[in-house]
Each structure stands twice: as C-alpha cells, then as structure tokens.
Design an enzyme around this catalytic site. Sequence first.
Site, PDB file in Angstrom:
ATOM      1  N   TYR A 170       0.833  -1.195   0.000  1.00 39.24           N
ATOM      2  CA  TYR A 170       0.000   0.000   0.000  1.00 39.24           C
ATOM      3  C   TYR A 170       0.867   1.244   0.000  1.00 39.24           C
ATOM      4  CZ  TYR A 170       0.744   0.902   5.005  1.00 39.24           C
ATOM      5  OH  TYR A 170       1.306   1.187   6.228  1.00 39.24           O
ATOM      6  N   CYS A 171       0.268   2.344  -0.444  1.00 41.07           N
ATOM      7  CA  CYS A 171       0.926   3.648  -0.464  1.00 41.07           C
ATOM      8  C   CYS A 171      -0.101   4.695  -0.036  1.00 41.07           C
ATOM      9  CB  CYS A 171       1.507   3.945  -1.845  1.00 41.07           C
ATOM     10  SG  CYS A 171       0.277   4.060  -3.157  1.00 41.07           S
ATOM     11  N   ALA A 172       0.027   5.909  -0.510  1.00 40.80           N
ATOM     12  CA  ALA A 172      -0.889   6.977  -0.108  1.00 40.80           C
ATOM     13  C   ALA A 172      -2.270   6.815  -0.758  1.00 40.80           C
ATOM     14  CB  ALA A 172      -0.297   8.341  -0.430  1.00 40.80           C
ATOM     15  N   GLY A 200      -2.615   4.672  -3.900  1.00 39.24           N
ATOM     16  CA  GLY A 200      -2.673   3.448  -4.685  1.00 39.24           C
ATOM     17  C   GLY A 200      -1.787   3.374  -5.914  1.00 39.24           C
ATOM     18  N   ILE A 249      -3.641   4.164   1.688  1.00 44.35           N
ATOM     19  CA  ILE A 249      -3.985   4.386   3.085  1.00 44.35           C
ATOM     20  C   ILE A 249      -5.130   5.389   3.229  1.00 44.35           C
ATOM     21  CG2 ILE A 249      -2.353   6.218   3.663  1.00 44.35           C
ATOM     22  CD1 ILE A 249      -1.860   4.336   6.282  1.00 44.35           C
TER      23      ILE A 249
END
Length: 141
Positions: A100-102, A104, A129
């Site tokens: 996961y990242c900020a 996607g 997230i």
Amino acid sequence: MKTTIFFGLLLLTGLYACQPSSKTESSNTANPTQTASNSFVTLTAQEFATKSPTGTVIDVRTPGEIAQGKIEGAVELDYYRGDFMDQVSQISKDQEVYLYCAVGARSEEAARMLIQQGYTRVYHLQGGIQAWYQEGLPVVR
C-alpha cells in the site's frame, strides 16, 4: 448516408476496441491459491484488513508520509529508494505480499514490479492508506 453510417460504426468499433483491459483480478473472487502468476489482486480496505495479517505488509511511502501513520506491522520500504527491489528480494517469492501507499499508484506499480520478478501472491490496497482512513481502520504512529 451510407458513408456516414459506415464511419459512425467504424468510430464506435474503434472506441470499443480501445477500452482498457482489466489489469488485475477481481477482488471478490480472489483466493491466494488462484492468483495468476502474471497479475496481482486489488483489494478494498476491508479485504486488505482481513487478509493481510497472513502475509508481509509493505508500506511503500516515504518516511515523511509514514510519520503521519501506517498500518500496524507494515514493513517500511520506500518505493523511491534505489535499493527498493533489493530490500523486497529479502521476502520469499511464494509468500503473500500486501502493498500500500498513499492513494494506490505507487503500490500498484510496485505490485507490477514484484510480479515481473516472479512473486506469485501479490496484493495491492485500492485507494491506498487514504481508503484505509476512510473506512475508519486503525493506524499507528
């Protein structure tokens, strides 16, 4: 008149043919043993929360982003670092990997990279997230 209809149909056919194909498997039917070796599975925040405890969760955001909160137990591997793939290579290729990242985009790109390197059980958090926060799921600082 026939020419107009012909070109109209040709245009519609061209537009339909240019539609993007699905890049990931549907998350509703996803099963780690059914994951194709050339694709990754996109999960909603709820699905990610349910399934990710069985594998390695990787937060691919920068340290500054992670300082604002992360999913508990996530390994921090900044996607932008030059040694990102070297760090990831420490994880077994047949282990479940949850990324996961900020929002996607980075984790989706990282998922593609892992698949290209032979990882077979790769999962990506749709919406990053931010989607996790919107679902009211917990983070740690």
